[in-house]
Structure formats: structure tokens, C-alpha cells
Design an enzyme around this catalytic site. Structure first.
Site, mmCIF file in Angstrom:
data_model
loop_
_atom_site.group_PDB
_atom_site.id
_atom_site.type_symbol
_atom_site.label_atom_id
_atom_site.label_comp_id
_atom_site.label_asym_id
_atom_site.label_seq_id
_atom_site.Cartn_x
_atom_site.Cartn_y
_atom_site.Cartn_z
ATOM 1 N N SER A 91 97.447 122.168 43.441
ATOM 2 C CA SER A 91 96.880 120.940 42.893
ATOM 3 C C SER A 91 97.321 120.686 41.461
ATOM 4 O O SER A 91 97.398 119.526 41.032
ATOM 5 C CB SER A 91 95.347 120.987 42.964
ATOM 6 O OG SER A 91 94.906 120.852 44.292
ATOM 7 N N GLU A 258 88.687 111.285 42.037
ATOM 8 C CA GLU A 258 89.093 112.328 42.985
ATOM 9 C C GLU A 258 87.956 112.697 43.929
ATOM 10 O O GLU A 258 86.850 113.043 43.486
ATOM 11 C CB GLU A 258 89.540 113.585 42.247
ATOM 12 C CG GLU A 258 90.042 114.655 43.230
ATOM 13 C CD GLU A 258 90.253 116.021 42.606
ATOM 14 O OE1 GLU A 258 91.148 116.739 43.065
ATOM 15 O OE2 GLU A 258 89.506 116.379 41.661
ATOM 16 N N HIS A 267 90.226 124.455 52.885
ATOM 17 C CA HIS A 267 90.385 125.889 52.610
ATOM 18 C C HIS A 267 89.404 126.721 53.435
ATOM 19 O O HIS A 267 89.730 127.823 53.876
ATOM 20 C CB HIS A 267 90.157 126.164 51.121
ATOM 21 C CG HIS A 267 91.302 125.792 50.237
ATOM 22 N ND1 HIS A 267 92.550 126.388 50.315
ATOM 23 C CD2 HIS A 267 91.400 124.871 49.238
ATOM 24 C CE1 HIS A 267 93.357 125.863 49.404
ATOM 25 N NE2 HIS A 267 92.685 124.935 48.739
ATOM 26 N N HIS A 306 98.186 116.666 48.444
ATOM 27 C CA HIS A 306 98.849 117.598 49.367
ATOM 28 C C HIS A 306 97.955 117.745 50.582
ATOM 29 O O HIS A 306 96.815 117.269 50.593
ATOM 30 C CB HIS A 306 99.057 118.978 48.715
ATOM 31 C CG HIS A 306 97.793 119.533 48.114
ATOM 32 N ND1 HIS A 306 96.739 119.991 48.878
ATOM 33 C CD2 HIS A 306 97.396 119.651 46.814
ATOM 34 C CE1 HIS A 306 95.767 120.385 48.088
ATOM 35 N NE2 HIS A 306 96.122 120.186 46.826
ATOM 36 N N HIS A 394 97.453 125.507 51.269
ATOM 37 C CA HIS A 394 98.057 124.181 51.383
ATOM 38 C C HIS A 394 99.268 124.236 52.307
ATOM 39 O O HIS A 394 99.788 125.314 52.608
ATOM 40 C CB HIS A 394 98.525 123.680 50.011
ATOM 41 C CG HIS A 394 97.434 123.557 49.001
ATOM 42 N ND1 HIS A 394 97.671 123.304 47.665
ATOM 43 C CD2 HIS A 394 96.079 123.656 49.123
ATOM 44 C CE1 HIS A 394 96.528 123.242 47.018
ATOM 45 N NE2 HIS A 394 95.548 123.460 47.883
#
Length: 436
Positions: A91, A258, A267, A306, A394
Site C-alpha cells: 500500500s 479511503e 488479508h 491493489h 496482495h
């Protein structure tokens, strides 16, 4: 050879269109109006980043919602996410690329691989007299928001990032991370004219101010699934307040919003958390599009930084998906794990209460046996929903790009993530020249 070639390669393709949701984009539906909008100077830019979001999340969310989303209606392209030193970005590097127009190494915040500070699009907008804001559902000093208004060699230096946000004069700062803003720093902020709020009611009551700091948790805010156990505002509420404050500036503003928790869900392989926070992000987007439609001089850009988790649509050997099951999940796997007793003998009862799932004996045994019961609970629920995962980290897949308002045509096609701030500057007609 590919990683050495950082030049922009655009492959225009037909823009995918769909039915407008809630009439929010009906005003821009004719070619004549589109042409006029795409040549108009943009006064405000709102950059929304659903952290960890990819096409798989978008598709699963459509099934979860049961109809097309607001995002579907403004899809214009895709963008590439690799960093300067890895095919798979973190990130920090992704945020840096999207804020500065320059690729850097994973872990670095708006600093080049050689250690040079890189000007951000937020800083460039401020130099033109515009107001600025940052909104996030993790710490406001986390990698993505930090990349727009700070410069550090390592993303972990959140204590060093916090004072930089104030030094750079960010007018609205809303999110988590109270632990990184000691009283001495907050008192300094108040001396500069900032109003400070710490809960949902105080945020709603903040009216007569043009500088606002809201820190609603010591660390990150709660996931949307668990937010009802707190007094924290939603992403939509923070976004709406940010727009209210920033819109007072006659020169316009740059605002980054965000949806941080989508990444956390990926995750953790928590499909229900991912869908619920995507829903919260869409609610914030609805507020933003409503503002932009009325204002007519606001460009809205939406892009995940991502993909996280390598989510699939369907899986486990079946040509099917059962995402609607996730609508019945009322808590994150982490919350459910916190309700287990010492021997985890109540696992069936807990999962039934919060996920409306009757565990098999084998599923209960799996959850009892592992070190991290929250991940095991999430993976059982994902299997039931036929949502697959390929990694806990990711991936390097390309990510959808969305835009609405004047100059939205600039974002059509396949871009590199470094193109995005340059196109925003072009839309605002401000000087911004990314350089290493």
C-alpha cells in the site's frame, strides 16, 4: 525488461456502461453534456480509494447486493499496480504512485527509491490555494493517506507521519490513529485553528470551522460489521462532513477518501467483512456523487490501490457462487473468535448466532484445532459462500478504474497507477510535474 520500462502504455477500449443507480448520473447521460463536461476546468477533485479492491470484489459485491452497484455505472478503465522493485505492490508504494506519479519501492511513503521527497497531488493542489482533506477507516497515518501528505522512508514511522499532516496544512483529517497524535500535537493543531472531535456526535455537531481533525479510535476504526458496538462515524458520515467543511473554500479542494477496511478483510479471508465494507464504501460514494452532480465542477475518481487476497468468484470445484449467504453474517471472524470460550467448545453456538450457519462436526473441529480461529471461521464461511482465496497478501492483478464528472474521459482505458495524479492535475489545470 518489463519492470525497467515504466513508460505509459495506453490501450483504449470501449467504455463499459450500465444502468445508472438512483439517478445519480442521469444528468450526464447525453453526448452533448458529456463533451461539455470533459472540456471544463475542474474545481474540486475527490479521489476515493477502496483499499485492496479488485474486479473480483466488484463482481462478488454485485451478487451480494443483488443488483448493479454505483461503481458499475461509472466504470471507465483499468490500471496497473506494480511497484518500482516488485511485481506485487504494497500500500505504501501504491499510494505513493497514486499520489506523486512516481513508482517507488514497497514500504516507502512519497519518497523515491533514492530517498528524494516527491511532491504529491494534494500538495500541488494546496499550492494553487485549494483546501485539502484526508479520510480513512484505519489510522489516518496509515500508508495510503500518509502518501498524500507526508514523506518518510518507512511506512511504519506513523509517529513521524502525524505531525507532517499538520505541517502540510491538510484542512480536514478524519479517521483512526489517536495514539499518534499526543496532546501536545493536538494542542498545536488547535492553536492553528483546527477543531478536534473524537466521536460520531461531535463530528455531526462540528459546524463553524474550516479546519477539522477527527480521531475516532486509538488505532483503526472498527469494521463496518462491528461498528454498532462503537460510537464511531461511518465512512459516509466522515465523507459528508469533509465535503461540508472543504466546500467553504472558494478556490476548491482536493479530498482523498479511503475505504481502508476492505484490504483488512482480504488479508483475513473474511468475505462478509469485505462485502459489508464495500457496502459502506458505496454509501460514501453515493454522498460524493450526490455532491458532484449538484456542483457540476467536481471530478470523482475511484481506484483500488491493489488486489488483496486473490479473491475468486465461485470455487471449491463448483461452477456456482453463493455470495448471498454473506448477507446473514452479522460480525467479523475476529469478533466471533473473541466470543469463544477457553476450550472453544461453544464454536457451533457462536457461529450460528453471528453467521446463521450450522457448522458440521468437521468444520467445528477445524476451528478448534488451529492457532488462529478467526481465520478458520472466515474460511469456513467463505467455503459456504463459494468465495475462494489464493493468498493472505496482495496480488499483482490490474485493478478497475472509475470516474465521474468533468474530464472523466481522461481516465478511459488501461493506465499505470502513476498516470492518475497527472490526469487529475490536467483536469484541474494546475502545475504538477512528477520527477525522481
Amino acid at each position: 525488461m518489463f519492470k525497467k520500462d515504466l513508460k505509459k502504455r495506453l490501450f483504449p477500449f470501449a467504455v463499459v456502461s450500465s444502468i445508472a443507480v438512483g439517478g445519480l448520473i442521469g444528468a450526464l447521460s447525453t453526448p452533448t453534456v458529456e463533451a461539455q463536461n470533459n472540456h471544463r476546468k475542474v474545481k474540486n477533485v475527490i479521489f476515493m480509494i477502496p483499499d485492496g479492491f479488485s474486479a473480483s470484489y466488484a463482481t462478488n459485491y454485485r451478487w451480494y447486493k443483488g443488483r448493479e452497484s454505483l461503481l458499475d455505472s461509472i466504470l471507465v478503465g483499468m490500471h496497473r499496480t506494480y511497484s518500482a522493485n516488485k511485481e506485487v505492490t504494497d500500500s505504501a508504494a501504491a499510494g505513493t504512485a497514486m499520489a506523486t506519479g512516481v513508482k517507488t519501492n514497497n514500504g516507502m511513503i512519497s519518497t523515491s527509491p533514492e530517498g528524494k521527497e516527491l511532491k504529491t497531488i494534494l500538495e500541488a493542489a494546496e499550492e494553487e490555494g485549494k483546501a485539502s482533506g484526508l479520510v480513512a477507516t484505519l489510522t489516518i497515518t496509515h500508508a495510503t493517506p500518509a502518501a498524500f501528505a507526508s514523506h518518510v522512508a518507512a511506512r511504519a514511522n506513523e509517529t513521524d507521519i502525524a505531525p507532517q499532516l499538520l505541517k502540510n496544512g491538510v484542512d480536514v483529517i478524519l479517521g483512526g490513529g489517536k495514539k499518534y497524535f499526543p496532546d501536545s500535537l493536538l494542542n498545536k493543531a488547535k492553536g492553528k485553528g483546527y477543531q478536534y472531535v473524537s466521536d460520531r456526535e461531535q463530528l455531526a455537531a462540528a459546524k463553524k470551522t474550516d479546519k477539522l481533525i477527527g480521531l475516532f479510535a486509538e488505532k483503526g476504526l472498527a469494521p463496518e460489521l462491528d461498528r454498532d458496538t462503537t460510537n464511531q462515524p461511518s465512512l459516509a458520515e466522515m465523507s459528508e462532513k469533509a465535503l461540508e467543511v472543504l466546500n467553504k473554500d472558494k478556490d476548491g479542494f482536493f479530498l482523498m477518501i479511503e475505504g481502508s477496511q476492505i484490504d483488512r478483510a482480504g488479508h483475513a479471508h473474511d468475505a462478509a467483512w469485505a462485502m459489508k465494507d464495500t457496502e459502506a464504501f458505496e454509501a460514501a460514494l453515493a454522498k460524493v456523487l450526490e455532491f458532484a452532480k449538484k456542483d457540476k465542477n467536481t471530478l470523482v475518481v475511484v481506484a483500488g490501490d491493489h488486489d488483496t487476497g486473490g479473491m475468486s468468484v465461485g470455487g471449491y470445484g463448483k461452477y456456482d457462487a453463493n455470495v448471498e449467504l454473506l448477507r446473514n453474517v452479522a460480525a467479523t471472524g475476529n469478533f466471533m473468535a473473541g466470543k469463544l470460550n477457553a476450550g472453544r467448545s461453544n464454536v457451533k453456538e457462536v457461529v450460528k448466532q453471528y453467521a446463521n450457519i450450522d457448522l458440521t462436526d468437521e468444520e467445528a473441529k477445524r476451528i478448534k484445532a488451529v492457532k488462529k480461529p478467526d481465520i478458520a471461521i472466515n474460511e469456513v464461511i467463505s467455503e459456504r459462500a463459494l468465495v475462494g482465496w489464493t493468498t493472505s497478501q496482495h496480488t499483482g492483478t490490474d485493478v478497475p478504474l472509475y470516474a465521474f464528472g468533468p474530464c472523466s474521459n481522461l481516465f478511459s482505458g488501461l493506465h499505470n497507477n502513476t498516470d492518475l495524479p497527472q490526469l487529475m492535475a490536467q483536469a484541474m489545470k494546475i502545475h504538477f510535474s512528477p520527477s525522481k
